[in-house]
Write a protein that holds these residues in place. Structure first.
Motif, PDB file in Angstrom:
ATOM      1  N   SER A 135      -3.800  23.750  26.624  1.00 17.17           N
ATOM      2  CA  SER A 135      -4.883  24.736  26.663  1.00 17.17           C
ATOM      3  C   SER A 135      -5.520  24.772  28.042  1.00 17.17           C
ATOM      4  O   SER A 135      -5.829  25.846  28.577  1.00 17.17           O
ATOM      5  N   ILE A 136      -5.728  23.603  28.632  1.00 17.77           N
ATOM      6  CA  ILE A 136      -6.310  23.533  29.978  1.00 17.77           C
ATOM      7  C   ILE A 136      -5.419  24.251  30.981  1.00 17.77           C
ATOM      8  O   ILE A 136      -5.891  25.025  31.830  1.00 17.77           O
ATOM      9  N   CYS A 137      -4.108  24.009  30.899  1.00 19.49           N
ATOM     10  CA  CYS A 137      -3.176  24.615  31.849  1.00 19.49           C
ATOM     11  C   CYS A 137      -3.082  26.127  31.667  1.00 19.49           C
ATOM     12  O   CYS A 137      -2.871  26.867  32.644  1.00 19.49           O
ATOM     13  N   GLU A 138      -3.247  26.599  30.446  1.00 20.59           N
ATOM     14  CA  GLU A 138      -3.243  28.044  30.207  1.00 20.59           C
ATOM     15  C   GLU A 138      -4.458  28.719  30.832  1.00 20.59           C
ATOM     16  O   GLU A 138      -4.387  29.870  31.286  1.00 20.59           O
ATOM     17  N   ARG A 139      -5.569  27.993  30.888  1.00 20.54           N
ATOM     18  CA  ARG A 139      -6.807  28.557  31.430  1.00 20.54           C
ATOM     19  C   ARG A 139      -6.907  28.448  32.943  1.00 20.54           C
ATOM     20  O   ARG A 139      -7.701  29.162  33.562  1.00 20.54           O
ATOM     21  N   ASN A 140      -6.134  27.539  33.528  1.00 19.28           N
ATOM     22  CA  ASN A 140      -6.285  27.242  34.951  1.00 19.28           C
ATOM     23  C   ASN A 140      -4.941  27.296  35.666  1.00 19.28           C
ATOM     24  O   ASN A 140      -4.069  26.464  35.411  1.00 19.28           O
ATOM     25  N   ALA A 141      -4.782  28.249  36.582  1.00 16.79           N
ATOM     26  CA  ALA A 141      -3.497  28.446  37.255  1.00 16.79           C
ATOM     27  C   ALA A 141      -3.094  27.248  38.109  1.00 16.79           C
ATOM     28  O   ALA A 141      -1.902  27.017  38.321  1.00 16.79           O
ATOM     29  N   ALA A 142      -4.062  26.460  38.581  1.00 14.89           N
ATOM     30  CA  ALA A 142      -3.757  25.333  39.462  1.00 14.89           C
ATOM     31  C   ALA A 142      -3.408  24.065  38.688  1.00 14.89           C
ATOM     32  O   ALA A 142      -3.123  23.027  39.298  1.00 14.89           O
ATOM     33  N   PHE A 143      -3.421  24.129  37.348  1.00 12.18           N
ATOM     34  CA  PHE A 143      -3.128  22.967  36.502  1.00 12.18           C
ATOM     35  C   PHE A 143      -1.738  23.106  35.893  1.00 12.18           C
ATOM     36  O   PHE A 143      -1.389  24.158  35.348  1.00 12.18           O
ATOM     37  N   GLN A 144      -0.951  22.019  35.950  1.00 10.01           N
ATOM     38  CA  GLN A 144       0.358  21.971  35.314  1.00 10.01           C
ATOM     39  C   GLN A 144       0.493  20.647  34.573  1.00 10.01           C
ATOM     40  O   GLN A 144      -0.358  19.767  34.686  1.00 10.01           O
ATOM     41  N   TYR A 145       1.587  20.497  33.804  1.00  9.27           N
ATOM     42  CA  TYR A 145       1.756  19.242  33.068  1.00  9.27           C
ATOM     43  C   TYR A 145       3.216  18.862  32.932  1.00  9.27           C
ATOM     44  O   TYR A 145       4.131  19.684  33.045  1.00  9.27           O
ATOM     45  N   ILE A 146       3.417  17.549  32.709  1.00  3.15           N
ATOM     46  CA  ILE A 146       4.689  16.958  32.289  1.00  3.15           C
ATOM     47  C   ILE A 146       4.391  16.168  31.017  1.00  3.15           C
ATOM     48  O   ILE A 146       3.387  15.461  30.952  1.00  3.15           O
ATOM     49  N   LEU A 147       5.238  16.265  30.029  1.00  2.00           N
ATOM     50  CA  LEU A 147       5.089  15.486  28.801  1.00  2.00           C
ATOM     51  C   LEU A 147       6.279  14.554  28.645  1.00  2.00           C
ATOM     52  O   LEU A 147       7.428  14.998  28.604  1.00  2.00           O
ATOM     53  N   PHE A 148       6.019  13.257  28.570  1.00  7.11           N
ATOM     54  CA  PHE A 148       7.066  12.283  28.302  1.00  7.11           C
ATOM     55  C   PHE A 148       7.466  12.332  26.831  1.00  7.11           C
ATOM     56  O   PHE A 148       6.627  12.547  25.954  1.00  7.11           O
ATOM     57  N   LYS A 149       8.752  12.095  26.575  1.00  5.34           N
ATOM     58  CA  LYS A 149       9.225  12.008  25.200  1.00  5.34           C
ATOM     59  C   LYS A 149       8.675  10.762  24.512  1.00  5.34           C
ATOM     60  O   LYS A 149       8.393  10.775  23.315  1.00  5.34           O
ATOM     61  N   GLN A 150       8.520   9.667  25.275  1.00  8.00           N
ATOM     62  CA  GLN A 150       7.999   8.413  24.740  1.00  8.00           C
ATOM     63  C   GLN A 150       7.043   7.797  25.747  1.00  8.00           C
ATOM     64  O   GLN A 150       7.084   8.116  26.935  1.00  8.00           O
ATOM     65  N   ASN A 151       6.191   6.900  25.292  1.00  6.20           N
ATOM     66  CA  ASN A 151       5.276   6.176  26.165  1.00  6.20           C
ATOM     67  C   ASN A 151       6.059   5.238  27.079  1.00  6.20           C
ATOM     68  O   ASN A 151       6.850   4.420  26.617  1.00  6.20           O
ATOM     69  N   ARG A 152       5.848   5.369  28.404  1.00  6.47           N
ATOM     70  CA  ARG A 152       6.595   4.569  29.372  1.00  6.47           C
ATOM     71  C   ARG A 152       5.700   3.790  30.325  1.00  6.47           C
ATOM     72  O   ARG A 152       6.201   3.034  31.150  1.00  6.47           O
ATOM     73  N   GLY A 153       4.396   3.963  30.258  1.00  8.01           N
ATOM     74  CA  GLY A 153       3.507   3.169  31.087  1.00  8.01           C
ATOM     75  C   GLY A 153       3.029   3.894  32.333  1.00  8.01           C
ATOM     76  O   GLY A 153       3.576   4.919  32.744  1.00  8.01           O
ATOM     77  N   LEU A 154       1.979   3.336  32.935  1.00  4.55           N
ATOM     78  CA  LEU A 154       1.317   3.981  34.072  1.00  4.55           C
ATOM     79  C   LEU A 154       2.238   4.146  35.276  1.00  4.55           C
ATOM     80  O   LEU A 154       2.250   5.200  35.915  1.00  4.55           O
ATOM     81  N   SER A 155       3.016   3.121  35.603  1.00  2.00           N
ATOM     82  CA  SER A 155       3.891   3.236  36.770  1.00  2.00           C
ATOM     83  C   SER A 155       4.914   4.355  36.594  1.00  2.00           C
ATOM     84  O   SER A 155       5.218   5.088  37.539  1.00  2.00           O
ATOM     85  N   ALA A 156       5.442   4.505  35.379  1.00  2.00           N
ATOM     86  CA  ALA A 156       6.400   5.578  35.110  1.00  2.00           C
ATOM     87  C   ALA A 156       5.732   6.943  35.248  1.00  2.00           C
ATOM     88  O   ALA A 156       6.333   7.891  35.781  1.00  2.00           O
ATOM     89  N   ALA A 157       4.492   7.052  34.780  1.00  2.00           N
ATOM     90  CA  ALA A 157       3.772   8.322  34.888  1.00  2.00           C
ATOM     91  C   ALA A 157       3.533   8.686  36.341  1.00  2.00           C
ATOM     92  O   ALA A 157       3.704   9.847  36.747  1.00  2.00           O
ATOM     93  N   ILE A 158       3.151   7.699  37.143  1.00  2.00           N
ATOM     94  CA  ILE A 158       2.923   7.955  38.563  1.00  2.00           C
ATOM     95  C   ILE A 158       4.231   8.329  39.260  1.00  2.00           C
ATOM     96  O   ILE A 158       4.286   9.264  40.065  1.00  2.00           O
ATOM     97  N   LYS A 159       5.322   7.613  38.937  1.00  2.00           N
ATOM     98  CA  LYS A 159       6.618   7.925  39.548  1.00  2.00           C
ATOM     99  C   LYS A 159       7.062   9.345  39.191  1.00  2.00           C
ATOM    100  O   LYS A 159       7.575  10.078  40.049  1.00  2.00           O
TER     101      LYS A 159
END
Length: 238
Positions: A55-79
């Motif tokens: 919803s946030i990304c639909e409202r804001n052109a400068a916002f995008q997202y990636i969704l992981f299939k499973q939880n992989r931890g902070l380092s994986a998210a940053i990578k």
């Protein structure tokens, strides 16, 4: 629009914070010193975080997202964020907003002279146990890496993207980003930033994550430092 700077926002079960994240980051985009975009990396949240992010990304052109299939931890998210961004500069901030987005402008003031600029939390608003465990963990890390950094756990950093993409990440390596940039002969600096109490949600890391984990990761870093390949091309026919 061409963005010069991308802010990665790792998210794991932070539905209680995301409305404030949208407000604070949207306000920052209005005062950012360079053209800036936001990239949410949803680390396999099991709550309502993804619906809110979309919803946030639909409202804001400068916002995008990636969704992981499973939880992989902070380092994986940053990578993942490092892998996906195309802007010249990349940074990140935690979705609990215990640091202030406007402080990115303080860090960006120095990025022309350095390859990584990290915040150091002044007057931390965490519990005594959390503060002491972090202080001990930072001391252990400095002993192994000699990176000179007082607070690598501060979730406010700006990195030149070409250096970020060359960091060989492993789980827990987010604590070693300055040291890994230094392995590339990069220059690093720490700048004092604001720190605030967590207002909503629950921290996902406990005392043992801040002590035992970093100690084990130090040995992994030493192995990587010994094996690290660093080269500079002198001449090419291309």
């Amino acid at each position: 629009m061409t963005y010069k700077f991308t802010i990665i926002v790792p998210v794991y079960n932070e539905e209680a914070n995301l409305e404030r994240v949208e407000t604070e980051l949207s306000n920052y985009l209005e005062i950012a010193s360079v053209p800036t975009s936001i990239l949410f990396v949803n680390d396999g949240s099991s709550d309502n975080s993804q619906a809110l992010i979309e919803s946030i990304c639909e409202r804001n052109a400068a916002f995008q997202y990636i969704l992981f299939k499973q939880n992989r931890g902070l380092s994986a998210a940053i990578k993942a964020g490092f892998d996906y961004v195309e802007s010249e500069l990349v940074g990140y901030i935690d979705s609990d907003l215990q640091t202030a987005p406007e402080d990115f402008n303080k860090l960006l003031e120095h990025i022309d002279s350095y390859h990584l600029v990290t915040g150091v939390r002044s007057n931390r608003k965490d519990s005594f146990v959390k503060n002491m465990s972090s202080k001990i963990a930072n001391g252990i890390r400095r002993t192994f890496t000699h990176d000179g950094m007082d607070d690598t756990g501060c979730p406010l950093k700006v990195i030149r993207t070409d250096y970020a993409k060359r960091i060989p990440m492993f789980r827990g390596l987010h604590r070693f980003l300055p040291a890994m940039v230094m392995l590339q002969n990069g220059r690093v600096i720490q700048i004092p930033v604001q720190h605030f109490p967590r207002l909503a949600g629950t921290a996902n890391f406990g005392v043992w994550n801040r002590l035992l984990g970093p100690l084990m990761d130090c040995f992994a870093y030493l192995w990587m430092k010994k094996k690290y390949i660093n080269y500079e091309v002198f001449k090419s026919s291309k």
